[in-house]
Design an enzyme around this catalytic site. Structure first.
Site, short mmCIF file in Angstrom:
data_model
loop_
_atom_site.label_atom_id
_atom_site.label_comp_id
_atom_site.label_asym_id
_atom_site.label_seq_id
_atom_site.Cartn_x
_atom_site.Cartn_y
_atom_site.Cartn_z
N CYS A 102 37.98 39.80 37.16
CA CYS A 102 38.76 38.62 36.58
C CYS A 102 38.05 38.19 34.97
O CYS A 102 38.73 38.14 34.01
CB CYS A 102 38.34 37.20 37.48
SG CYS A 102 36.91 36.83 37.65
N HIS A 155 35.45 32.28 38.99
CA HIS A 155 36.77 33.03 38.50
C HIS A 155 37.21 32.22 37.22
O HIS A 155 37.00 31.25 36.89
CB HIS A 155 37.48 32.78 39.93
CG HIS A 155 38.84 33.56 39.83
ND1 HIS A 155 38.70 34.93 40.04
CD2 HIS A 155 40.15 33.13 39.44
CE1 HIS A 155 39.92 35.33 39.86
NE2 HIS A 155 40.96 34.35 39.51
N HIS A 171 45.17 36.82 36.02
CA HIS A 171 43.94 36.94 36.47
C HIS A 171 43.78 38.09 37.31
O HIS A 171 44.74 38.62 37.66
CB HIS A 171 43.32 35.74 37.10
CG HIS A 171 44.21 35.17 38.41
ND1 HIS A 171 43.51 34.79 39.43
CD2 HIS A 171 45.51 35.26 38.42
CE1 HIS A 171 44.44 34.52 40.34
NE2 HIS A 171 45.43 34.76 39.80
#
Length: 199
Positions: A102, A155, A171
């Site tokens: 990510c 994330h 992502h």
């Protein structure tokens, strides 16, 4: 005898005058012809166009197409770069089409436009300015706390579209690789921590 001489003299004078008139008439007509020729040539040179008629139009077309190209923003270029990785498998620490994580996706996408961010998502979350979800725009970043690490940001996603009260973001997930998701999805909405603007 004197009258005869006089008549002869008069004839000679008359002939001489006539010759002079003819000669001068011939000379002026030659000059007139030369002048006409020169003028005609001059007009022909001026009236012959060396430049194509549509020459002026070409630069205008180039300007309009470059104006269209330049209407793209930094965010558009960064998003376009990120979207080319869609479908790439997940690889921890990856930054290429052979594998991507990510933060690697966001890092490389911004770097493609000469903007250097930290390589790790929790460090990225310290850059730019924090904004509310109501003010987010394309190119902004979304940060999440997922899984068992909900105590810290782990994330990140890049916003690709904001429409109909929904936010789309690209992502890299460990299960599906690089994908586009919606913040309205229950999992991502629950894991959402903050939004930040870098651009």
């Amino acid at each position: 005898m004197t009258v005869l001489k006089h008549n002869l003299y008069m004839k000679k004078s008359l002939i001489l005058i006539l010759c002079l008139i003819c000669f001068s008439h011939c000379k002026s007509s030659k000059r007139a012809k030369k002048n006409n020729t020169v003028k005609t040539r001059h007009v022909n040179i001026k009236s012959a166009p060396d430049i194509p008629v549509d020459y002026e139009i070409i630069p205008n077309k180039e300007k309009s197409s470059s104006a269209k190209k330049s209407s793209k923003s930094q965010a558009d270029y960064i998003i376009d770069y990120a979207l080319q990785f869609k479908g790439t498998r997940y690889k921890w620490g990856g930054t290429t089409k052979s594998g991507m994580d990510c933060s690697g996706l966001v890092f490389e996408s911004f770097r493609s436009y000469d903007i250097l961010l930290p390589r790790i998502s929790r460090d990225m979350a310290k850059k730019g300015s924090k904004i509310s979800l109501k003010k987010v725009n394309t190119g902004d970043l979304l940060f999440f706390k997922t899984g068992g690490r909900r105590n810290s940001i782990n994330h990140v996603g890049l916003i690709t579209a904001v429409k109909n009260n929904d936010i789309e973001f690209i992502h890299a997930t460990s299960s599906r690789g690089v994908i586009v998701s919606h913040l309205n999805e229950k999992y991502w909405l629950n894991a959402f921590e903050e939004a930040r603007r870098i651009l």
